[in-house]
Scaffold this active site. Structure first.
Site, mmCIF file in Angstrom:
data_model
loop_
_atom_site.group_PDB
_atom_site.id
_atom_site.type_symbol
_atom_site.label_atom_id
_atom_site.label_comp_id
_atom_site.label_asym_id
_atom_site.label_seq_id
_atom_site.Cartn_x
_atom_site.Cartn_y
_atom_site.Cartn_z
ATOM 1 N N VAL A 1 4.317 -5.302 -4.592
ATOM 2 C CA VAL A 1 5.569 -5.379 -3.578
ATOM 3 C C VAL A 1 5.471 -6.927 -2.965
ATOM 4 O O VAL A 1 4.561 -6.998 -2.491
ATOM 5 C CB VAL A 1 5.331 -4.427 -2.715
ATOM 6 C CG1 VAL A 1 6.462 -4.452 -1.560
ATOM 7 C CG2 VAL A 1 5.442 -2.800 -3.319
ATOM 8 N N ASP B 1 -3.879 -7.018 -7.876
ATOM 9 C CA ASP B 1 -5.216 -7.198 -8.107
ATOM 10 C C ASP B 1 -5.474 -7.176 -9.440
ATOM 11 O O ASP B 1 -6.288 -5.970 -9.875
ATOM 12 C CB ASP B 1 -6.273 -6.531 -6.824
ATOM 13 C CG ASP B 1 -5.842 -6.763 -5.540
ATOM 14 O OD1 ASP B 1 -6.547 -7.792 -5.057
ATOM 15 O OD2 ASP B 1 -5.077 -6.193 -4.644
ATOM 16 N N HIS C 1 0.950 -1.140 0.073
ATOM 17 C CA HIS C 1 0.091 0.151 -0.076
ATOM 18 C C HIS C 1 0.757 1.267 -0.062
ATOM 19 O O HIS C 1 0.476 2.209 -0.704
ATOM 20 C CB HIS C 1 -0.859 0.037 1.416
ATOM 21 C CG HIS C 1 -2.003 -1.124 1.320
ATOM 22 N ND1 HIS C 1 -1.718 -2.063 2.348
ATOM 23 C CD2 HIS C 1 -3.115 -1.354 0.705
ATOM 24 C CE1 HIS C 1 -2.500 -2.999 2.185
ATOM 25 N NE2 HIS C 1 -3.605 -2.372 1.298
HETATM 26 P P1 AMP Z 1 -6.669 -3.435 -0.441
HETATM 27 O O1 AMP Z 1 -6.323 -2.791 0.885
HETATM 28 O O2 AMP Z 1 -6.127 -4.978 -0.140
HETATM 29 O O3 AMP Z 1 -8.014 -3.432 -0.895
HETATM 30 O O4 AMP Z 1 -5.579 -2.914 -1.391
HETATM 31 C C1 AMP Z 1 -5.406 -1.579 -1.684
HETATM 32 C C2 AMP Z 1 -4.771 -1.252 -2.889
HETATM 33 O O5 AMP Z 1 -3.537 -1.921 -2.448
HETATM 34 C C3 AMP Z 1 -5.116 -2.117 -4.181
HETATM 35 O O6 AMP Z 1 -5.190 -1.156 -5.165
HETATM 36 C C4 AMP Z 1 -4.237 -3.290 -4.206
HETATM 37 O O7 AMP Z 1 -3.993 -3.843 -5.450
HETATM 38 C C5 AMP Z 1 -2.846 -2.782 -3.573
HETATM 39 N N1 AMP Z 1 -1.971 -3.550 -3.156
HETATM 40 C C6 AMP Z 1 -2.567 -4.638 -2.308
HETATM 41 N N2 AMP Z 1 -1.256 -5.278 -2.284
HETATM 42 C C7 AMP Z 1 -0.332 -4.838 -2.942
HETATM 43 C C8 AMP Z 1 1.128 -5.196 -3.283
HETATM 44 N N3 AMP Z 1 1.662 -6.417 -2.592
HETATM 45 N N4 AMP Z 1 1.853 -4.377 -3.985
HETATM 46 C C9 AMP Z 1 1.315 -3.272 -4.508
HETATM 47 N N5 AMP Z 1 0.037 -3.082 -4.481
HETATM 48 C C10 AMP Z 1 -0.813 -3.739 -3.624
#
Ligand code: AMP
Length: 289
Positions: free
Chosen positions: A173, A147, A35
């Site tokens: 990441v 995602d 994030h």
């Molecule tokens: P989430 O809180 O899981 O809904 O993720 C919020 C945003 O962070 C989304 O756009 C995800 O694709 C991105 N995200 C989650 N994990 C990662 C990661 N390991 N590397 C890069 N972006 C991520």
């Protein structure tokens, strides 16, 4: 860093609208380095708004909506050093005033992969993302490539509904052993954490198969699935065309290797986006060139 909780608070964003684009990074909180990399990428364009909201409509019955980790104070502590202009952390009633109501029906890109496994999930994602776009009115929104289907489904909505926002996908990441960072990695006990590495191994096997010139989707997917033996349940291991997420025999162009599996108490997803071209097989973004 302003903390905004209500729709009325959002008026405070007007002071941020100027010559530089306003950039939104939507999240569900439980922030990790993945994030934070999105926030850093966003800050290169202009003032950043991070939203933190665990969206009930994207969770199905029996999924982890109640268990999903929530810790606003520690999220704010992680964000502060990165200097976003504002954090929008509404409660459910602020985004969903009443039961039911109008929602977005996701398009064809949301049908397979996680869309097939989690009915209604992408309708919920697109509904909350469109609400966030309309409330915050960002010029740019940054999403994680991790995602991948979500990125492509949102891009499809933005195109089909002519939503005035530019989308950027930021690279995934990973932990040092290749496991993609995820808020759900907190559900992994030590044994499951070790076995979770299978997803990254599966993606590498798929990439190697493409680099060797294996041209049948069946064989590529078989090689990926073999590497998922340590998972408890494999939801899918696919090679699909980008951006339409169709199953075709791979050749020149852009492809996504996508895996999903249950490992211990977590359902994990991961992907690799690859261009097959004159330079061989190279990693690529999902959106844009
Ligand atoms: P989430 O809180 O899981 O809904 O993720 C919020 C945003 O962070 C989304 O756009 C995800 O694709 C991105 N995200 C989650 N994990 C990662 C990661 N390991 N590397 C890069 N972006 C991520």
């Amino acid at each position: 860093m302003e903390l905004l909780r209500t729709r009325t608070d959002l008026a405070r964003l007007d002071g941020l609208r100027g010559p530089r684009p306003l950039v939104l990074v939507p999240t569900m909180g439980a922030l990790h380095a993945g994030h934070l990399s999105l926030v850093e990428a966003a800050a290169r364009y202009g003032p950043v708004v991070v939203s933190i909201f665990v969206n009930p409509t994207q969770f199905g019955p029996g999924e982890d909506y109640d268990a999903y980790p929530r810790d606003l104070e520690s999220d704010l502590d992680l964000l502060r050093p990165l200097g976003p202009a504002a954090v929008f952390a509404p409660d459910v009633a602020t985004l969903y005033g009443r039961e039911g109501g109008v929602h977005v029906a996701a398009g064809p890109r949301a049908r397979g992969l996680c869309g097939a496994r989690r009915p209604g999930h992408f309708d919920g994602v697109l509904t909350v993302v469109l609400k966030l776009f309309n409330l915050i009115r960002p010029d740019i929104a940054v999403f994680g490539r991790k995602d991948g289907q979500q990125c492509l489904a949102i891009a499809e909505m933005v195109e089909d509904l002519a939503v005035p926002v530019r989308l950027i996908d930021a690279p995934t990441v990973r932990e040092p052993d290749g496991l993609a960072m995820s808020s759900r990695n907190r559900y992994l006990d030590p044994d499951a954490r070790r076995r979770a590495r299978a997803l990254w191994r599966a993606l590498q096997a798929g990439r190697e198969a493409l680099a060797e010139g294996v041209a049948t989707a069946d064989e590529i997917e078989d090689r990926m699935t073999l590497q998922l033996a340590d998972a408890d349940v494999v939801d899918y291991a696919h090679v699909l065309s980008v951006p339409d997420l169709e199953r075709r025999e791979p050749g020149a162009g852009r492809w996504i290797l996508a895996v999903a599996a249950h490992v211990g108490a977590a359902r994990l997803i991961d992907n690799l986006v690859l261009d097959i071209g004159p330079d061989g097989v190279v990693e690529a973004p999902l959106l844009g060139e």
